[in-house]
Design an enzyme around this catalytic site. Structure first.
Site, PDB file in Angstrom:
ATOM      1  CG  HIS A   1       3.340   0.937  -5.457  1.00  0.00           C
ATOM      2  ND1 HIS A   1       3.572   1.999  -4.616  1.00  0.00           N
ATOM      3  CD2 HIS A   1       3.903  -0.141  -4.858  1.00  0.00           C
ATOM      4  CE1 HIS A   1       4.240   1.591  -3.560  1.00  0.00           C
ATOM      5  NE2 HIS A   1       4.462   0.294  -3.672  1.00  0.00           N
TER       6      HIS A   1
ATOM      7  CG  LEU B   1      -0.805   1.762  -3.855  1.00  0.00           C
ATOM      8  CD1 LEU B   1      -1.904   1.331  -4.828  1.00  0.00           C
ATOM      9  CD2 LEU B   1       0.234   0.671  -3.698  1.00  0.00           C
TER      10      LEU B   1
ATOM     11  CE  LYS C   1      13.582   2.684  -3.961  1.00  0.00           C
ATOM     12  NZ  LYS C   1      13.310   1.922  -2.782  1.00  0.00           N
ATOM     13  CG  ASP C   2      12.063  -3.098  -3.187  1.00  0.00           C
ATOM     14  OD1 ASP C   2      12.743  -2.549  -2.309  1.00  0.00           O
ATOM     15  OD2 ASP C   2      10.914  -2.722  -3.477  1.00  0.00           O
TER      16      ASP C   2
ATOM     17  N   GLY D   1       0.815  -1.207   0.000  1.00  0.00           N
ATOM     18  CA  GLY D   1       0.000   0.000   0.000  1.00  0.00           C
ATOM     19  C   GLY D   1       0.845   1.252   0.000  1.00  0.00           C
TER      20      GLY D   1
ATOM     21  N   GLY E   1       8.919  -4.505  -8.737  1.00  0.00           N
ATOM     22  CA  GLY E   1       9.771  -3.384  -9.132  1.00  0.00           C
ATOM     23  C   GLY E   1      11.244  -3.735  -9.028  1.00  0.00           C
TER      24      GLY E   1
ATOM     25  CD  GLN F   1      10.392  -7.426  -2.590  1.00  0.00           C
ATOM     26  OE1 GLN F   1      10.284  -7.324  -1.383  1.00  0.00           O
ATOM     27  NE2 GLN F   1       9.668  -6.676  -3.423  1.00  0.00           N
TER      28      GLN F   1
ATOM     29  CG  LEU G   1       8.783   7.895  -7.598  1.00  0.00           C
ATOM     30  CD1 LEU G   1       7.342   7.978  -8.091  1.00  0.00           C
ATOM     31  CD2 LEU G   1       9.207   9.245  -7.025  1.00  0.00           C
TER      32      LEU G   1
HETATM   33  O1  PAF Z   1       7.929  -4.875  -2.080  1.00  0.00           O
HETATM   34  C1  PAF Z   1       6.985  -4.897  -1.264  1.00  0.00           C
HETATM   35  O2  PAF Z   1       6.159  -3.985  -1.177  1.00  0.00           O
HETATM   36  C2  PAF Z   1       6.871  -6.088  -0.322  1.00  0.00           C
HETATM   37  O3  PAF Z   1       8.111  -6.574   0.040  1.00  0.00           O
HETATM   38  C3  PAF Z   1       5.978  -7.217  -0.885  1.00  0.00           C
HETATM   39  C4  PAF Z   1       6.568  -7.820  -2.133  1.00  0.00           C
HETATM   40  C5  PAF Z   1       4.597  -6.670  -1.186  1.00  0.00           C
HETATM   41  C6  PAF Z   1       5.838  -8.335   0.151  1.00  0.00           C
HETATM   42  O4  PAF Z   1       5.277  -7.873   1.338  1.00  0.00           O
END
Ligand code: PAF
Length: 286
Positions: free
Chosen positions: A33, A29, A152-153, A27, A150, A156, A187
């Site tokens: 996003h 956003l 950005k991460d 959220g 994204g 991840q 952002l």
């Molecule tokens: O990148 C994020 O916003 C969070 O790590 C995710 C992927 C929604 C998991 O909670």
């Protein structure tokens, strides 16, 4: 646009949906996003029968350490829903903690240490266990054919790609380019924590990464690259401006392993640093 608050409600809503394009979020956003939603929308529309775009909004306690900002993480549900609707999202999955974790989540996904205990994982122990566990569970709830994350991460995204591959999940993972302010600042929901002065200073993280990327490009072109001193110089640049950097580093894109000199493989420079009380991350593919 429909909103589902429980897993049962979501499954009911998604019964007729043959193709599901999914964007997991916490959220609060921003345009970054919305770019992910747009990409999901495009891919869903390209199906013979237009698919369904699903976004989740869930602030996942499992990925926050006790001293981190779980409680203060901005929650802006109504506004998020308006933005999602305007972007063509079909279904929002917004479970409460009780819905998603009705009992303590003792089964967890543990990504491999060589990918998840470095960089972000080294400074936020357990972070990628929390992320992988919730994403795996969200995938089970939504059962998407495609999911957008994204760049950005960056780490991840790598962890999720690896999980999907290792667990043979039939989901295409798409990485979306980082959305930046005109200044170059990536952002992020956490930019909202910055004071006006800090917001001006924050762009130095991407600028320092750009300078580091440029040093790497030049070094690789000339056949001489002192990675350690390039990284140390980048760290020093931020320290002198009052930042507390965790890392600024050059890695191979495919597994985030370090390089020690000239390297012609695709690379990425990644950085994380604290400005006042706010920890920012950013990266650039080289
Ligand atoms: O990148 C994020 O916003 C969070 O790590 C995710 C992927 C929604 C998991 O909670």
């Amino acid at each position: 646009m429909h909103i589902a608050h429980s897993i049962d409600e979501l499954r009911q809503l998604l019964k007729p949906a043959t193709f599901r394009a999914f964007v997991p979020t916490m959220g609060n956003l921003h345009q970054g996003h919305l770019d992910l939603i747009q990409l999901a929308r495009q891919r869903a529309n390209a199906q013979a029968t237009p698919g369904t775009v699903v976004a989740s909004i869930f602030v996942n306690r499992l990925q926050f350490a006790p001293h981190e900002d779980f409680d203060s993480y901005p929650r802006t549900f109504e506004r998020d829903c308006e933005l999602l609707q305007a972007q063509g999202c079909d279904v929002v999955f917004a479970p409460s903690e009780k819905d998603l974790y009705p009992e303590p989540q003792v089964f967890k996904i543990h990504p491999p240490a060589e990918l998840a205990d470095i960089l972000e994982g080294a400074f936020r122990p357990g972070f990628f266990v929390g992320v992988s566990t919730v994403v795996h569970k969200l995938f089970n709830c939504v059962q998407p054919q495609l999911a957008v994350f994204g760049k950005k991460d960056y780490q991840q995204l790598m962890v999720i790609r690896r999980m999907v591959q290792q667990m043979a999940l039939p989901i295409e993972i798409i990485g979306s380019e980082t959305r930046r302010a005109p200044s170059g600042l990536a952002l992020s929901s956490r930019n909202g924590y910055l004071s006006a002065d800090e917001l001006q200073e924050a762009v130095q993280l991407s600028q320092t990464l750009q300078a580091l990327a440029q040093t790497v490009r030049q070094g690789n072109a000339q056949g001489v690259l002192d990675v350690a001193s390039a990284q140390a110089h980048a760290m020093q640049t931020l320290v002198e401006r009052g930042w507390k950097p965790d890392y600024l580093t050059v890695r191979r894109q495919h597994d985030l392993s370090p390089i020690h000199g000239v390297c012609q493989e695709p690379l990425v420079v990644l950085g994380a640093a604290r400005l006042g009380n706010t920890r920012l991350i950013d990266n650039l593919e080289v």
